[in-house]
Design a protein around this motif. Structure first.
Motif, short mmCIF file in Angstrom:
data_model
loop_
_atom_site.label_atom_id
_atom_site.label_comp_id
_atom_site.label_asym_id
_atom_site.label_seq_id
_atom_site.Cartn_x
_atom_site.Cartn_y
_atom_site.Cartn_z
N ILE A 171 -112.88 -74.08 3.27
CA ILE A 171 -113.51 -74.25 2.12
C ILE A 171 -114.88 -74.62 1.90
N ILE A 172 -115.36 -74.98 3.02
CA ILE A 172 -116.95 -75.39 3.23
C ILE A 172 -117.58 -73.90 3.05
N GLN A 173 -117.16 -72.95 3.67
CA GLN A 173 -117.58 -71.66 3.82
C GLN A 173 -117.44 -70.85 2.51
N SER A 174 -116.59 -71.35 1.62
CA SER A 174 -116.11 -70.80 0.24
C SER A 174 -117.33 -71.04 -0.65
N ALA A 201 -125.05 -75.47 8.19
CA ALA A 201 -125.51 -74.27 7.76
C ALA A 201 -125.14 -73.85 6.39
N ASN A 202 -124.28 -74.60 5.90
CA ASN A 202 -123.93 -74.13 4.54
C ASN A 202 -124.06 -74.89 3.41
N HIS A 203 -125.13 -75.89 3.83
CA HIS A 203 -125.97 -76.74 2.72
C HIS A 203 -124.88 -77.70 1.87
N VAL A 204 -123.86 -78.05 2.88
CA VAL A 204 -122.77 -79.08 2.32
C VAL A 204 -123.13 -80.36 2.73
N ALA A 205 -123.15 -81.50 2.12
CA ALA A 205 -123.46 -82.79 2.45
C ALA A 205 -122.46 -83.33 3.19
N VAL A 206 -122.89 -84.31 4.03
CA VAL A 206 -121.93 -84.69 4.90
C VAL A 206 -121.99 -86.34 4.76
#
Length: 328
Positions: A171-174, A201-206
């Motif tokens: 879902i991160i890559q989606s 790498a996928n510009h998703v916040a952690v």
């Protein structure tokens, strides 16, 4: 205080955020006035990220009271949709998405959150539970996207139920989500192995949670420490002999304090914030004195890379809390 850009939002959030789970009384009972003050106090110190949840009792309402009292810039507000699973199941092992989030419930839960918080828009709405099997049923994502289009939420995220970080990689890559919330601390650095670099790498916040391991990494736990029956920490620490935990903490103290941090809590926060892929780390700062110490750690001298790697490799001690709480 230092700040990071929150994923693709363009908004800057404090590297240390206010984790509002403690506002529901799971870490001890406090007067409502004290809890409201604790939120305002953290905002005054530069914290501008608050993470709460529909499932945290009165937490959203108390945050709302604090927001009405606060006269500064409105902070970034993250909340979570409450799971409807019977008996609050769905943490240790998956349940059907139709059980956790029946059709229409995400909207209903979000509307309650907006009312309790007293805001028109929530910056980040997260699923409080998430399992990858649910991706086969698109309705829940469609509901969140509708709320986003209507301006009731600005971003979509998921909170991982435990340490099985690989469940979130598809879902991160989606590209469908903006943020991931996960367990990450000195004893449990598994998120570094794959999840955090993948999000980066996928510009998703952690959003890192349990950064002090429910307080254990502050060194507060003693053989005679007692907890009230409704205190979350009672079951968290007492499913094994306390000495096992205390010995681990003491070894960490002997190797790193005071050479690399003034306290165990400071060390734990510096460890979690060392990797640039961590957007913000949330801590229960409902006690202003401890909040001040945690906030000061953000601006302290960073850990040397070699010390960070030593801690990561030699103090790793992964325990799945849910195995004892929900499976036994």
């Amino acid at each position: 205080m230092k700040y990071n850009e929150f994923g693709r939002s363009g908004k800057q959030v404090s590297r240390l955020g206010f984790g509002a789970m403690g506002l529901q009384g799971v870490f001890g009972q406090y007067a409502e006035k004290e809890l409201v003050h604790s939120v305002v106090h953290s905002l005054e110190q530069g914290v501008n990220f608050i993470d709460t949840a529909r499932n945290y009792g009165d937490s959203e309402r108390i945050v709302g009271l604090a927001l009405r009292e606060w006269k500064g810039e409105v902070p970034f507000i993250a909340s979570k949709v409450q799971s409807k699973g019977p008996g609050n199941v769905g943490w240790g092992m998956p349940i059907p998405v139709e059980t956790a989030y029946p059709k229409g419930w995400l909207r209903e839960s979000t509307e309650i959150s907006l009312q309790q918080l007293g805001v028109e828009t929530i910056d980040l709405m997260q699923l409080h539970q998430y399992w990858p099997q649910w991706d086969q049923s698109a309705y829940w994502m469609d509901e969140l996207l509708e709320l986003k289009q209507e301006g009731k939420i600005r971003a979509i995220g998921i909170s991982l139920p435990d340490q099985r970080h690989d469940i979130a990689l598809p879902i991160i890559q989606s590209g469908q989500i903006d943020a991931i919330q996960t367990v990450f601390n000195i004893f449990d650095p598994l998120a570094l192995d794959c999840l955090i670099p993948f999000c980066q790498a996928n510009h998703v916040a952690v959003i890192a949670r349990c950064i002090l391991d429910e307080g254990g990494l502050t060194g507060f736990l003693k053989e005679d420490t007692s907890f009230e029956e409704d205190d979350f920490r009672k079951s968290y620490f007492d499913y094994m002999p306390r000495k096992v935990y205390m010995d681990r903490v003491q070894r960490l103290r002997d190797e790193c304090i005071p050479q690399y941090a003034g306290s165990l809590a400071e060390l734990a926060i510096k460890f979690v914030l060392h990797h640039p892929g961590v957007t913000t780390a949330i801590s229960s700062m409902h006690i202003p004195h401890y909040a001040n110490e945690n906030i000061a750690a953000v601006d302290s001298t960073p850990l040397p890379d070699e010390v960070f790697e030593h801690i990561r490799r030699h103090h790793r001690w992964v325990r799945n809390f849910y195995e004892s709480k929900y499976w036994w």
